[in-house]
Every structure is written in C-alpha cells, then in structure tokens.
Motif scaffolding. Structure first.
Motif, short mmCIF file in Angstrom:
data_model
loop_
_atom_site.label_atom_id
_atom_site.label_comp_id
_atom_site.label_asym_id
_atom_site.label_seq_id
_atom_site.Cartn_x
_atom_site.Cartn_y
_atom_site.Cartn_z
N GLY A 162 1.42 1.08 0.23
CA GLY A 162 -0.25 1.21 0.10
C GLY A 162 -0.80 0.72 -1.17
O GLY A 162 -1.96 0.70 -1.51
N SER A 163 0.17 0.36 -2.36
CA SER A 163 -0.03 -0.22 -3.85
C SER A 163 -0.80 0.77 -4.26
O SER A 163 -0.50 2.04 -4.60
CB SER A 163 -0.78 -1.44 -3.52
OG SER A 163 -0.90 -2.20 -4.79
N GLY B 255 6.19 5.66 -1.73
CA GLY B 255 6.30 7.21 -1.77
C GLY B 255 5.22 7.88 -0.76
O GLY B 255 4.97 9.11 -0.91
N ARG B 256 4.41 7.20 -0.09
CA ARG B 256 3.25 7.50 0.67
C ARG B 256 3.88 8.37 1.96
O ARG B 256 4.91 8.19 2.43
CB ARG B 256 2.65 6.47 1.14
CG ARG B 256 1.51 5.87 0.12
CD ARG B 256 1.07 4.55 0.21
NE ARG B 256 0.33 4.06 -0.99
CZ ARG B 256 -1.07 4.43 -1.36
NH1 ARG B 256 -2.05 4.77 -0.25
NH2 ARG B 256 -1.38 4.08 -2.29
N VAL B 257 2.86 9.48 2.26
CA VAL B 257 3.68 10.08 3.31
C VAL B 257 3.84 9.49 4.73
O VAL B 257 4.63 9.88 5.46
CB VAL B 257 2.29 11.27 3.71
CG1 VAL B 257 2.69 12.08 4.77
CG2 VAL B 257 1.86 12.20 2.52
N SER B 258 2.91 8.52 4.92
CA SER B 258 3.28 7.67 6.32
C SER B 258 4.30 6.67 6.10
O SER B 258 4.74 5.93 7.07
CB SER B 258 1.97 6.77 6.51
OG SER B 258 1.64 6.20 5.25
N SER B 259 4.94 6.45 4.90
CA SER B 259 5.76 5.23 4.88
C SER B 259 7.09 5.28 5.74
O SER B 259 7.48 4.50 6.35
CB SER B 259 6.25 5.04 3.35
OG SER B 259 5.18 4.59 2.56
N PRO B 260 7.78 6.45 5.65
CA PRO B 260 8.98 6.77 6.58
C PRO B 260 8.67 6.37 8.00
O PRO B 260 9.60 5.46 8.51
CB PRO B 260 9.35 7.92 6.42
CG PRO B 260 8.71 8.43 5.02
CD PRO B 260 7.36 7.80 4.83
N ASN C 219 -4.47 7.69 2.11
CA ASN C 219 -4.53 7.45 3.60
C ASN C 219 -4.23 5.84 3.96
O ASN C 219 -4.34 5.60 5.20
CB ASN C 219 -5.57 8.13 4.17
CG ASN C 219 -6.87 7.36 3.47
OD1 ASN C 219 -7.18 6.99 2.40
ND2 ASN C 219 -8.11 7.60 4.61
N TYR C 220 -4.05 4.99 3.03
CA TYR C 220 -3.90 3.76 3.25
C TYR C 220 -2.47 3.57 3.20
O TYR C 220 -1.48 4.23 2.69
CB TYR C 220 -4.48 2.81 2.29
CG TYR C 220 -5.81 2.47 2.55
CD1 TYR C 220 -6.47 1.37 2.81
CD2 TYR C 220 -6.99 3.42 2.28
CE1 TYR C 220 -7.87 1.02 2.98
CE2 TYR C 220 -8.10 3.41 2.22
CZ TYR C 220 -8.77 1.98 2.90
OH TYR C 220 -10.02 1.91 2.99
N ASN C 221 -1.74 2.35 3.85
CA ASN C 221 -0.73 1.87 3.82
C ASN C 221 -0.59 0.26 4.19
O ASN C 221 -1.51 -0.03 4.60
CB ASN C 221 0.56 2.82 4.69
CG ASN C 221 1.96 2.88 3.63
OD1 ASN C 221 2.23 1.94 3.05
ND2 ASN C 221 2.48 3.79 3.95
N GLY C 222 0.54 -0.41 3.82
CA GLY C 222 0.43 -1.63 4.24
C GLY C 222 1.86 -2.23 3.75
O GLY C 222 2.82 -1.63 3.76
N GLY D 48 -4.07 -1.09 5.95
CA GLY D 48 -4.82 -0.38 6.84
C GLY D 48 -4.83 1.19 6.50
O GLY D 48 -4.05 1.65 5.64
N ILE D 49 -5.91 1.89 7.37
CA ILE D 49 -5.97 2.99 7.09
C ILE D 49 -5.00 3.92 8.47
O ILE D 49 -5.26 3.50 9.50
CB ILE D 49 -7.33 3.62 7.38
CG1 ILE D 49 -8.04 2.82 6.33
CG2 ILE D 49 -7.54 5.21 7.22
CD1 ILE D 49 -9.91 3.08 6.40
N ILE D 50 -4.01 4.71 7.84
CA ILE D 50 -3.12 5.29 8.81
C ILE D 50 -4.10 5.99 9.98
O ILE D 50 -4.99 6.91 9.53
CB ILE D 50 -2.18 6.21 7.88
CG1 ILE D 50 -1.30 5.64 7.05
CG2 ILE D 50 -1.29 7.02 8.89
CD1 ILE D 50 -0.52 4.55 8.01
#
Length: 468
Positions: A104-105, A53-58, A110-113, A17-19
């Motif tokens: 987010g592959s 490494g996405r910004v939202s991952s942690p 701005n996506y993650n999953g 989805g979109i963070i």
C-alpha cells in the motif's frame, strides 16, 4: 470465467484500492491470472512475489499466488520485506521473469496494492489496463505452476553493502546515524543492515505494524520526521534517514535537523557519482529545484528534466543510459553499480558513501547548498474531467506570452527572472500540483500570483490542500 475490477483500482503507475471496498482476494487472483498469462506468452516461467507489513497483505499474497500458478507460471515467494527486496529478487536471479510486490506504499492503513516488474522493466500504464481487458474477456492461460519459498534478505543486504567497497573502514568508524523505519516493511531489513554497517546506529520503529502507531510512514511530510529529528538532536548524531511504508522512498535530515529534500539528496549523490562518471546524464523530475540542475552542470554532468512518476523515470533511465535519477518524492534510482530501481535502504548507504568519498559531513554538504525559497508541493482538488484540459489552456495562453520560457515536459514549468513555477496534473488523482521557487520572498509572491492568474483564467483557484 470473466472478472471485472472496480473502476478506481487499475491506475497509471500501480494497482491500488481500499480493502473490503474496492480491493480483495478476487482482485488479487485475477491480477495473478492476467500477469501470469502475459509472462507465459512472453516465454517466461517464474514470478517472484513479496509483500509489505499491512494487515491485509498475507491474504492478498495467498490469492495472488493462486492466480499466478493457475496459469502454469511458477512462483518464488520471498515473504515480507521492502519493495526493493522484491525488485532485487527479480533483478538478481536469471531464472526470474517478473515480480510483484503487494504494498500500500504510503497510503492509509486500509489501502493496499501491487507494484510490478515485467522482464526487468516497469509494468505500468497500458500494461495495467491490459490486465483489466484480459479479465473482462476471461483471456487467461490454464496450467499448474509450482511454488517455492526463498529467503533473499541476507543476500540483499550483502549486495547493498557493496556500496561501501573501496572506502577505508577508518573513514566510516566514527559515523553516528539515526534511522526511522516508521513501522513499515523495511524494519527487519534495517535491523540486519545496521548490525553490519560500520559506526554507531540508532533505530526507531523497526517492528512492523500495518496500523502505523507512531507516525504515518511518508518521509516527504516534514511532521513525520519529528521523531527522527529529536533522536538526532538528543544523541548528537551526524544525520538521520527515514523510509516510507515499503522502503522505496527515502527522507533525510542533517545533524542540525534540517530536512534534505529529494532534489537536495540527488545533488549530493550526483556530485559523488560525477567524480567517477564525468558527463553522465542525471535525471530529475519537473518538481526539482533549479539548484539541482545547476549543480549537475557545474559538476560536469548533463541534467535532464523528466516527468514525475517512478515508472516513467525508470523507463527514461533505460532509454538514456543514465546512471542516476531521482524524484522530489524521495524515489532515488542508482544504475551505476546497482540495478536502476528505487531502493531507500541502498540510498541510505549511498549517502554514507558519498559523504565519506567527498570528505565532507552530510551537514556540511547540506549547508553548502544555495538557499532557494520554494513552496512545498501544493495539491488541490480539480474535477477529473478538467485537470488535463486546464493545463492545456495554460499552455496555449503562455505560448502567446512574451518574456517567459516554458518547459512542457510534464504540465508547464515556467522560467522567469524571478525563478520558476510549475503547474501539472496528477496522474494518479483528481488533483493539480503547483510549486514555485525564487531567490527572494517578493519574487516568490510574484510567481504565486502568476499561478493564481492562470488558474483564474481557467475558472479555477488554489483551493484547500488535497492529501495523497
């Protein structure tokens, strides 16, 4: 307590989805509660968790771990790394019953999953829908799990390097390879790996940056390989390898800058593997070139065409005992001396190994492949309610046609004297996918005309290209 996910988040092959819009900490917590409960009820007690490494991952990792431990499941955190490192943490440890990678592959920044493994098998389709049902009902176990942190990176790299066992050091010492991590999660692992590989290695964009400042990390899009191509040309390297954002898909170019597409890589891997394992079943998805299936047969293997989707391919491998499978999208699965999951870093080492064992450079191997004329994968928007129905209509019309051979494994793949064409519905988007391949430009035109004719008969047309 119950929870309802946004309707777009729980998908066929993964959760994404979109963070800040459709995906956030509450979703991660609910996913943890559902997955942890299922692990507990299946008699398990330990889940490995990693993130990209996405910004939202942690932030998502923190909430996911909270959700998992609230069911009484223990969590082993392996930290930031490529998705296959998490798969390795799950597959190589006897006390781990499942794994979740936050990633987010290859989607925009701005996506993650989440990608998940449950007791050694892919967790997808009905499994993912079950998480939604459990959340709606608040059907979650309650307990107190413990959290430990384990650095598996060095063990993971040592395990991958076993792919070079038995190859004389001298055969590899003159190797010169370029690598592009695309600022994705595979960067730090690539740095450690390259330091231990024989030969000379030139690395691009290994610093992890979830905003992907240099180019988008999708190695199946040729424009994203341009920096690697320049590196190989400037340094006169043997070949180049690129990764997607989470390191489970590989892209490659030879020493002359020609792209080696997913099915062409599989041709090289299969030729190498079939020398040791004559008669083995090699699986590729329905988008792969006829040249691949012909090559597998010619090298004494049994080619099997299967549905597109990494979870579906992994399941088919387990069912058939296949030691090697791959997709056009760059997912390659080795189960001969490895674990059967898709790992682009390992696939890079296997390309080095295959070239050495076959006694030919990657450029020679690529140059020996037949020149097939094929279209790129064409993707165009079709209303969700029409996409599967349209494919069924095409199947019905073709059943009444003469002189065509139809493979309906995944959509329709039609063989004619000119070559073949494919029309299938994407499982993950409101998109139809088309592809065609022929020996001649005229043949390709005729195949495209057949695709357009079938679309028109269903009131559709090949519209503007849809993105991933």
């Amino acid at each position: 307590m119950t929870y309802t996910f946004d309707s777009t988040v729980l998908r066929e092959y993964d959760i994404r989805g979109i963070i800040g819009e459709t995906l956030g900490a509450d979703d991660a917590r609910a996913i943890g509660k559902g997955f942890g409960t299922l692990i507990r009820r299946a008699g398990g007690s330990m889940v490995a968790v990693g993130y990209d490494g996405r910004v939202s991952s942690p932030m998502l990792e923190h909430a996911l771990v909270e959700g998992l431990t609230s069911t009484g499941v223990n969590v082993r955190k392996v930290g930031m790394g490529p998705t296959p490192m998490l798969y390795y943490a799950e597959a190589s440890a006897e006390d781990v019953d499942g794994g979740i990678q936050i990633t987010g592959s290859h989607n925009p920044a701005n996506y993650n999953g989440f990608k998940m493994v449950f007791q050694g098998r892919p967790f997808f389709g009905a499994d993912i829908l079950k998480l939604g049902e459990m959340a709606e009902a608040g059907d979650w176990d309650v307990g107190v799990g413990e959290v430990e942190t384990l650095d598996v990176l060095d063990d993971y790299i040592a395990r991958m390097l076993t792919a070079l066992d038995g190859i004389e050091e001298g055969a590899l010492s003159s190797l010169r390879v370029g690598w592009d991590a695309g600022n994705g999660a595979a960067g730090p692992a690539l740095e450690k790996l390259a330091a231990r590989l024989p030969g000379e290695h030139h690395l691009l964009y290994t610093d992890v940056d979830g905003n992907f400042p240099n180019h988008h990390p999708d190695p199946t899009v040729e424009a994203n390989l341009e920096d690697l191509r320049q590196l190989v040309a400037e340094k006169n390297l043997d070949f180049g390898i690129a990764f997607d954002g989470d390191g489970d898909r590989i892209g490659a170019i030879d020493g002359e800058g020609r792209v080696i597409w997913g099915d062409q890589l599989l041709m090289i891997y299969a030729e190498d593997l079939l020398k040791e394992r004559a008669g083995a079943t090699i699986i590729a998805d329905v988008k792969a070139s006829r040249a691949l299936f012909d090559s597998v047969s010619a090298n004494g293997g049994k080619p099997l065409m299967w549905k597109t989707g990494h979870s579906l391919i992994k399941s088919k491998m387990k069912e058939t005992g296949s030691p090697l499978a791959g997709e056009m999208s760059g997912h390659v699965f080795f189960a001969d001396t490895y674990y059967g999951f898709d790992d682009a870093l390992y696939a890079g080492i296997r390309l080095i190994a295959a070239s050495a064992r076959l006694g030919k450079s990657v450029t020679e191997l690529r140059g020996a492949m037949p020149d097939m004329l094929n279209t790129p994968e064409m993707r165009f928007q079709v209303d969700e309610s029409r996409k599967f129905a349209a494919i069924d209509e095409v199947k019905e019309r073709l059943a009444a046609a003469t002189g065509v051979e139809v493979n309906a494994t995944d959509g329709v793949r039609v063989n004619t004297a000119d070559g073949w064409w494919l029309l299938r519905a994407s499982n993950t988007q409101d998109v139809l996918v088309a592809r065609a391949e022929s020996d001649t430009p005229e043949g390709l035109d005729r195949l495209m005309a057949q695709i357009d004719e079938q679309l028109a008969a269903s009131g559709l047309e090949r519209g503007p290209q849809a993105g991933h």
